[in-house]
Design a protein around this motif. Structure first.
Motif, PDB file in Angstrom:
ATOM      1  N   LEU A   7       0.827  -1.210   0.000  1.00 28.68           N
ATOM      2  CA  LEU A   7       0.000   0.000   0.000  1.00 28.68           C
ATOM      3  C   LEU A   7       0.859   1.258   0.000  1.00 28.68           C
ATOM      4  O   LEU A   7       0.555   2.232  -0.691  1.00 28.68           O
ATOM      5  CB  LEU A   7      -0.958   0.002   1.190  1.00 28.68           C
ATOM      6  CG  LEU A   7      -2.124  -0.971   1.107  1.00 28.68           C
ATOM      7  CD1 LEU A   7      -2.890  -0.994   2.427  1.00 28.68           C
ATOM      8  CD2 LEU A   7      -3.051  -0.611  -0.036  1.00 28.68           C
ATOM      9  N   CYS A   8       1.934   1.242   0.744  1.00 30.19           N
ATOM     10  CA  CYS A   8       2.848   2.390   0.782  1.00 30.19           C
ATOM     11  C   CYS A   8       3.490   2.616  -0.581  1.00 30.19           C
ATOM     12  O   CYS A   8       3.571   3.737  -1.067  1.00 30.19           O
ATOM     13  CB  CYS A   8       3.935   2.196   1.834  1.00 30.19           C
ATOM     14  SG  CYS A   8       3.307   2.379   3.517  1.00 30.19           S
ATOM     15  N   LEU A   9       3.947   1.537  -1.221  1.00 32.53           N
ATOM     16  CA  LEU A   9       4.556   1.655  -2.544  1.00 32.53           C
ATOM     17  C   LEU A   9       3.550   2.156  -3.573  1.00 32.53           C
ATOM     18  O   LEU A   9       3.865   3.010  -4.401  1.00 32.53           O
ATOM     19  CB  LEU A   9       5.147   0.312  -2.991  1.00 32.53           C
ATOM     20  CG  LEU A   9       6.398  -0.131  -2.258  1.00 32.53           C
ATOM     21  CD1 LEU A   9       6.792  -1.547  -2.678  1.00 32.53           C
ATOM     22  CD2 LEU A   9       7.541   0.841  -2.525  1.00 32.53           C
ATOM     23  N   LEU A  10       2.332   1.635  -3.530  1.00 28.64           N
ATOM     24  CA  LEU A  10       1.293   2.109  -4.441  1.00 28.64           C
ATOM     25  C   LEU A  10       0.997   3.580  -4.185  1.00 28.64           C
ATOM     26  O   LEU A  10       0.819   4.359  -5.119  1.00 28.64           O
ATOM     27  CB  LEU A  10       0.025   1.274  -4.293  1.00 28.64           C
ATOM     28  CG  LEU A  10       0.074  -0.135  -4.866  1.00 28.64           C
ATOM     29  CD1 LEU A  10      -1.186  -0.899  -4.492  1.00 28.64           C
ATOM     30  CD2 LEU A  10       0.258  -0.102  -6.370  1.00 28.64           C
ATOM     31  N   GLY A  11       0.957   3.950  -2.952  1.00 30.98           N
ATOM     32  CA  GLY A  11       0.719   5.350  -2.590  1.00 30.98           C
ATOM     33  C   GLY A  11       1.809   6.263  -3.114  1.00 30.98           C
ATOM     34  O   GLY A  11       1.541   7.345  -3.609  1.00 30.98           O
ATOM     35  N   LEU A  12       3.062   5.827  -3.031  1.00 30.39           N
ATOM     36  CA  LEU A  12       4.164   6.617  -3.557  1.00 30.39           C
ATOM     37  C   LEU A  12       4.033   6.793  -5.063  1.00 30.39           C
ATOM     38  O   LEU A  12       4.265   7.865  -5.600  1.00 30.39           O
ATOM     39  CB  LEU A  12       5.510   5.959  -3.222  1.00 30.39           C
ATOM     40  CG  LEU A  12       5.939   6.012  -1.768  1.00 30.39           C
ATOM     41  CD1 LEU A  12       7.206   5.188  -1.563  1.00 30.39           C
ATOM     42  CD2 LEU A  12       6.149   7.451  -1.318  1.00 30.39           C
ATOM     43  N   GLY A  13       3.643   5.739  -5.768  1.00 32.86           N
ATOM     44  CA  GLY A  13       3.447   5.827  -7.211  1.00 32.86           C
ATOM     45  C   GLY A  13       2.338   6.786  -7.574  1.00 32.86           C
ATOM     46  O   GLY A  13       2.442   7.572  -8.499  1.00 32.86           O
ATOM     47  N   LEU A  14       1.250   6.746  -6.821  1.00 30.49           N
ATOM     48  CA  LEU A  14       0.130   7.650  -7.084  1.00 30.49           C
ATOM     49  C   LEU A  14       0.530   9.088  -6.809  1.00 30.49           C
ATOM     50  O   LEU A  14       0.158   9.998  -7.544  1.00 30.49           O
ATOM     51  CB  LEU A  14      -1.080   7.249  -6.240  1.00 30.49           C
ATOM     52  CG  LEU A  14      -1.736   5.920  -6.599  1.00 30.49           C
ATOM     53  CD1 LEU A  14      -2.842   5.600  -5.604  1.00 30.49           C
ATOM     54  CD2 LEU A  14      -2.280   5.937  -8.013  1.00 30.49           C
ATOM     55  N   ASN A  15       1.297   9.310  -5.739  1.00 25.58           N
ATOM     56  CA  ASN A  15       1.743  10.664  -5.427  1.00 25.58           C
ATOM     57  C   ASN A  15       2.687  11.187  -6.495  1.00 25.58           C
ATOM     58  O   ASN A  15       2.643  12.361  -6.834  1.00 25.58           O
ATOM     59  CB  ASN A  15       2.413  10.715  -4.053  1.00 25.58           C
ATOM     60  CG  ASN A  15       1.406  10.564  -2.935  1.00 25.58           C
ATOM     61  OD1 ASN A  15       0.229  10.858  -3.106  1.00 25.58           O
ATOM     62  ND2 ASN A  15       1.871  10.097  -1.787  1.00 25.58           N
ATOM     63  N   ALA A  16       3.557  10.312  -7.027  1.00 27.15           N
ATOM     64  CA  ALA A  16       4.483  10.729  -8.080  1.00 27.15           C
ATOM     65  C   ALA A  16       3.694  11.172  -9.306  1.00 27.15           C
ATOM     66  O   ALA A  16       4.016  12.178  -9.927  1.00 27.15           O
ATOM     67  CB  ALA A  16       5.437   9.590  -8.429  1.00 27.15           C
ATOM     68  N   ASN A  17       2.642  10.427  -9.657  1.00 25.57           N
ATOM     69  CA  ASN A  17       1.828  10.800 -10.812  1.00 25.57           C
ATOM     70  C   ASN A  17       0.945  12.001 -10.523  1.00 25.57           C
ATOM     71  O   ASN A  17       0.598  12.743 -11.434  1.00 25.57           O
ATOM     72  CB  ASN A  17       0.982   9.614 -11.270  1.00 25.57           C
ATOM     73  CG  ASN A  17       1.830   8.517 -11.888  1.00 25.57           C
ATOM     74  OD1 ASN A  17       2.945   8.753 -12.330  1.00 25.57           O
ATOM     75  ND2 ASN A  17       1.301   7.323 -11.906  1.00 25.57           N
ATOM     76  N   ALA A  18       0.568  12.204  -9.276  1.00 25.06           N
ATOM     77  CA  ALA A  18      -0.308  13.321  -8.919  1.00 25.06           C
ATOM     78  C   ALA A  18       0.318  14.657  -9.291  1.00 25.06           C
ATOM     79  O   ALA A  18      -0.387  15.575  -9.694  1.00 25.06           O
ATOM     80  CB  ALA A  18      -0.622  13.273  -7.426  1.00 25.06           C
ATOM     81  N   GLN A  19       1.625  14.752  -9.207  1.00 23.08           N
ATOM     82  CA  GLN A  19       2.284  16.016  -9.546  1.00 23.08           C
ATOM     83  C   GLN A  19       2.182  16.351 -11.034  1.00 23.08           C
ATOM     84  O   GLN A  19       2.355  17.507 -11.417  1.00 23.08           O
ATOM     85  CB  GLN A  19       3.741  15.997  -9.099  1.00 23.08           C
ATOM     86  CG  GLN A  19       4.622  15.009  -9.853  1.00 23.08           C
ATOM     87  CD  GLN A  19       6.033  14.995  -9.327  1.00 23.08           C
ATOM     88  OE1 GLN A  19       6.584  16.046  -9.010  1.00 23.08           O
ATOM     89  NE2 GLN A  19       6.619  13.825  -9.227  1.00 23.08           N
ATOM     90  N   TYR A  20       1.852  15.367 -11.857  1.00 22.91           N
ATOM     91  CA  TYR A  20       1.744  15.592 -13.304  1.00 22.91           C
ATOM     92  C   TYR A  20       0.299  15.671 -13.795  1.00 22.91           C
ATOM     93  O   TYR A  20       0.060  15.844 -14.983  1.00 22.91           O
ATOM     94  CB  TYR A  20       2.459  14.479 -14.070  1.00 22.91           C
ATOM     95  CG  TYR A  20       3.877  14.221 -13.635  1.00 22.91           C
ATOM     96  CD1 TYR A  20       4.798  15.260 -13.531  1.00 22.91           C
ATOM     97  CD2 TYR A  20       4.302  12.940 -13.331  1.00 22.91           C
ATOM     98  CE1 TYR A  20       6.109  15.021 -13.129  1.00 22.91           C
ATOM     99  CE2 TYR A  20       5.605  12.692 -12.933  1.00 22.91           C
ATOM    100  CZ  TYR A  20       6.496  13.730 -12.843  1.00 22.91           C
ATOM    101  OH  TYR A  20       7.795  13.495 -12.446  1.00 22.91           O
TER     102      TYR A  20
END
Length: 167
Positions: A7-20
């Protein structure tokens, strides 16, 4: 514990994409982001994750290039191959590309943009400039835009018709 890590790794991926996310909310936004992400002075590291985020899964990039034996040919690559082939060079030459004019046509999920550009860069200490046209196809899935293809003709020896310069 494993579920928490996942869940943490998925969250990091979503946050990385959120900036774009703002880069893909409209046709204007995605084209602005495309030019912005490949451009910059030699001191600027390009954000290739941002570049990747702009493209659909099966996207292609094509260029019309002069060929000594057969006039003009097409070279086709993926966005990832573009990064591999041009990433370091764009930074070395201080490549800056800007849009001069655009003609847009859209129907449903399909948008086509004919985008006239100007590129400024330095080769062996000499400032260079070229102009060309990007034919950019976009797909809108109802929530965001994706670049499906970019096909460009950057042959600076060719004259660009006034209608593509906005004159």
């Amino acid at each position: 514990m494993r579920k928490l890590m996942l869940l943490c790794l998925l969250g990091l991926g979503l946050n990385a994409n959120a900036q774009y996310q703002q880069d893909v909310v409209s046709g204007d936004a995605i084209i602005k982001a495309l030019y912005d992400v490949i451009s910059g002075p030699s001191s600027k590291t390009r954000d290739w994750d941002r570049f990747r985020f702009l493209f659909g899964k099966e996207a292609r990039m094509m260029t019309a290039v002069p060929h000594k034996d057969s006039g003009t040919i097409i070279r086709t690559i993926t966005p990832e191959q573009y990064i591999e082939r041009n990433g370091k060079r764009l930074q070395e030459i201080g490549f800056i590309e800007k849009e001069l004019h655009r003609i847009t046509e859209a129907h449903g999920a399909v948008t086509h943009m004919f985008s006239t550009y100007q590129s400024d860069f330095t080769v062996n200490g000499n400032a260079q400039q070229s102009r060309g046209i990007n034919s950019i196809q976009l797909f809108y899935d109802g929530s965001r835009y994706y670049i499906v293809s970019v096909f460009w003709d950057g042959d600076s020896k060719k004259t660009i018709d006034k209608k593509y310069l906005g004159n």
